[in-house]
Design a protein around this motif. Structure first.
Motif, PDB file in Angstrom:
ATOM      1  N   GLY A  66       0.790  -1.220   0.000  1.00 54.94           N
ATOM      2  CA  GLY A  66       0.000   0.000   0.000  1.00 54.94           C
ATOM      3  C   GLY A  66       0.823   1.272   0.000  1.00 54.94           C
ATOM      4  N   CYS A  67       2.114   1.141  -0.158  1.00 57.06           N
ATOM      5  CA  CYS A  67       2.987   2.311  -0.121  1.00 57.06           C
ATOM      6  C   CYS A  67       3.285   2.747  -1.552  1.00 57.06           C
ATOM      7  N   ASP A  68       2.639   3.829  -1.980  1.00 55.75           N
ATOM      8  CA  ASP A  68       2.824   4.263  -3.368  1.00 55.75           C
ATOM      9  C   ASP A  68       3.775   5.443  -3.520  1.00 55.75           C
ATOM     10  N   ASP A  69       4.249   6.012  -2.444  1.00 59.52           N
ATOM     11  CA  ASP A  69       5.268   7.070  -2.482  1.00 59.52           C
ATOM     12  C   ASP A  69       6.208   6.813  -1.316  1.00 59.52           C
ATOM     13  N   ILE A  70       7.163   5.924  -1.554  1.00 57.40           N
ATOM     14  CA  ILE A  70       7.990   5.405  -0.469  1.00 57.40           C
ATOM     15  C   ILE A  70       8.760   6.482   0.290  1.00 57.40           C
ATOM     16  N   VAL A  71       9.306   7.461  -0.395  1.00 53.07           N
ATOM     17  CA  VAL A  71      10.135   8.463   0.275  1.00 53.07           C
ATOM     18  C   VAL A  71       9.327   9.273   1.292  1.00 53.07           C
ATOM     19  N   ASP A  72       8.044   9.484   1.019  1.00 52.64           N
ATOM     20  CA  ASP A  72       7.213  10.286   1.922  1.00 52.64           C
ATOM     21  C   ASP A  72       6.314   9.444   2.823  1.00 52.64           C
ATOM     22  N   SER A  73       6.548   8.135   2.879  1.00 53.04           N
ATOM     23  CA  SER A  73       5.698   7.258   3.695  1.00 53.04           C
ATOM     24  C   SER A  73       6.470   6.699   4.885  1.00 53.04           C
ATOM     25  N   ASN A  74       5.768   6.623   6.007  1.00 48.17           N
ATOM     26  CA  ASN A  74       6.310   6.004   7.216  1.00 48.17           C
ATOM     27  C   ASN A  74       7.711   6.523   7.525  1.00 48.17           C
ATOM     28  N   TRP A  75       8.637   5.645   7.769  1.00 54.65           N
ATOM     29  CA  TRP A  75      10.008   5.990   8.159  1.00 54.65           C
ATOM     30  C   TRP A  75      11.009   5.779   7.029  1.00 54.65           C
ATOM     31  N   TYR A  76      10.545   5.415   5.846  1.00 58.65           N
ATOM     32  CA  TYR A  76      11.450   5.062   4.748  1.00 58.65           C
ATOM     33  C   TYR A  76      12.363   6.230   4.340  1.00 58.65           C
ATOM     34  N   GLY A  77      11.794   7.394   4.167  1.00 55.79           N
ATOM     35  CA  GLY A  77      12.591   8.560   3.788  1.00 55.79           C
ATOM     36  C   GLY A  77      13.603   8.927   4.853  1.00 55.79           C
ATOM     37  N   TRP A  78      13.183   8.841   6.113  1.00 60.24           N
ATOM     38  CA  TRP A  78      14.086   9.134   7.226  1.00 60.24           C
ATOM     39  C   TRP A  78      15.271   8.160   7.213  1.00 60.24           C
ATOM     40  N   LEU A  79      14.983   6.853   7.064  1.00 68.63           N
ATOM     41  CA  LEU A  79      16.056   5.858   7.044  1.00 68.63           C
ATOM     42  C   LEU A  79      16.991   6.088   5.860  1.00 68.63           C
ATOM     43  N   ASN A  80      16.424   6.392   4.718  1.00 71.03           N
ATOM     44  CA  ASN A  80      17.221   6.701   3.531  1.00 71.03           C
ATOM     45  C   ASN A  80      18.212   7.833   3.832  1.00 71.03           C
ATOM     46  N   ASP A  81      17.714   8.920   4.403  1.00 73.47           N
ATOM     47  CA  ASP A  81      18.566  10.067   4.725  1.00 73.47           C
ATOM     48  C   ASP A  81      19.644   9.708   5.750  1.00 73.47           C
ATOM     49  N   GLU A  82      19.243   8.989   6.803  1.00 66.58           N
ATOM     50  CA  GLU A  82      20.188   8.628   7.863  1.00 66.58           C
ATOM     51  C   GLU A  82      21.309   7.723   7.346  1.00 66.58           C
ATOM     52  N   LEU A  83      20.950   6.741   6.521  1.00 74.24           N
ATOM     53  CA  LEU A  83      21.969   5.836   5.984  1.00 74.24           C
ATOM     54  C   LEU A  83      22.924   6.573   5.056  1.00 74.24           C
ATOM     55  N   ARG A  84      22.380   7.453   4.241  1.00 78.27           N
ATOM     56  CA  ARG A  84      23.245   8.228   3.334  1.00 78.27           C
ATOM     57  C   ARG A  84      24.194   9.132   4.120  1.00 78.27           C
ATOM     58  N   LEU A  85      23.675   9.801   5.142  1.00 82.16           N
ATOM     59  CA  LEU A  85      24.503  10.703   5.957  1.00 82.16           C
ATOM     60  C   LEU A  85      25.563   9.955   6.747  1.00 82.16           C
ATOM     61  N   SER A  86      25.264   8.743   7.160  1.00 83.54           N
ATOM     62  CA  SER A  86      26.207   7.983   7.994  1.00 83.54           C
ATOM     63  C   SER A  86      27.455   7.566   7.223  1.00 83.54           C
ATOM     64  N   GLY A  87      27.313   7.371   5.906  1.00 85.05           N
ATOM     65  CA  GLY A  87      28.435   6.909   5.107  1.00 85.05           C
ATOM     66  C   GLY A  87      28.771   5.443   5.304  1.00 85.05           C
ATOM     67  N   ALA A  88      27.988   4.733   6.101  1.00 79.16           N
ATOM     68  CA  ALA A  88      28.248   3.319   6.373  1.00 79.16           C
ATOM     69  C   ALA A  88      27.916   2.437   5.176  1.00 79.16           C
ATOM     70  N   ILE A  89      27.041   2.906   4.319  1.00 82.96           N
ATOM     71  CA  ILE A  89      26.595   2.152   3.145  1.00 82.96           C
ATOM     72  C   ILE A  89      26.958   2.973   1.907  1.00 82.96           C
ATOM     73  N   GLU A  90      27.551   2.330   0.917  1.00 85.05           N
ATOM     74  CA  GLU A  90      27.960   3.057  -0.290  1.00 85.05           C
ATOM     75  C   GLU A  90      26.770   3.499  -1.135  1.00 85.05           C
ATOM     76  N   GLU A  91      25.739   2.642  -1.219  1.00 88.27           N
ATOM     77  CA  GLU A  91      24.567   2.976  -2.045  1.00 88.27           C
ATOM     78  C   GLU A  91      23.300   2.627  -1.283  1.00 88.27           C
ATOM     79  N   VAL A  92      22.387   3.586  -1.214  1.00 87.75           N
ATOM     80  CA  VAL A  92      21.085   3.358  -0.589  1.00 87.75           C
ATOM     81  C   VAL A  92      20.027   3.539  -1.670  1.00 87.75           C
ATOM     82  N   VAL A  93      19.174   2.541  -1.816  1.00 88.66           N
ATOM     83  CA  VAL A  93      18.105   2.589  -2.810  1.00 88.66           C
ATOM     84  C   VAL A  93      16.782   2.708  -2.074  1.00 88.66           C
ATOM     85  N   CYS A  94      16.089   3.805  -2.323  1.00 84.00           N
ATOM     86  CA  CYS A  94      14.783   4.044  -1.712  1.00 84.00           C
ATOM     87  C   CYS A  94      13.881   4.550  -2.822  1.00 84.00           C
ATOM     88  N   ARG A  95      13.174   3.613  -3.453  1.00 85.58           N
ATOM     89  CA  ARG A  95      12.333   3.992  -4.583  1.00 85.58           C
ATOM     90  C   ARG A  95      11.051   3.179  -4.568  1.00 85.58           C
TER      91      ARG A  95
END
Length: 110
Positions: free
Chosen positions: A53-82
């Protein structure tokens, strides 16, 4: 209504839940049944998979927040949130090929 039929009287085998719900997917004879994760140091990608039921993942639930946090942390080379195809029913027959063929989920991906 429903009725119970003794196994000995059944004219054909029971369908699996997936078959009853129409969730059958093409089984490729060469496809591995399990994808093994690599060693922790080899995990370089993260795919954030949405729930049903999630049709806009970046703006739903915590997905966008996790995407931003993982990217900022630098712990993961590539984060896919689409967005994923078939967001309402999330059929395996659609999602698994999408994850394998489009998102390239593999041993380096969590």
């Amino acid at each position: 209504g429903s009725e119970f039929i003794p196994v000995a009287q059944m004219s054909r085998p029971c369908k699996t839940i997936d078959e009853q719900l129409g969730l059958n997917f093409h089984k490729e004879p060469d496809a591995p049944k399990v994808v093994e994760l690599g060693e922790p140091r080899s995990l370089r990608r993260c795919v954030i998979a949405p729930g049903n039921g999630c049709d806009d993942i970046v703006d739903s639930n915590w997905y966008g927040w996790l995407n931003d946090e993982l990217r900022l942390s630098g712990a993961i080379e590539e984060v896919v949130c689409r967005d994923f195809p078939d967001p309402l029913e999330a059929k395996r027959s659609i999602w698994l090929p999408f994850m394998r063929d489009v998102l390239k989920v593999g041993p380096d991906t969590i």
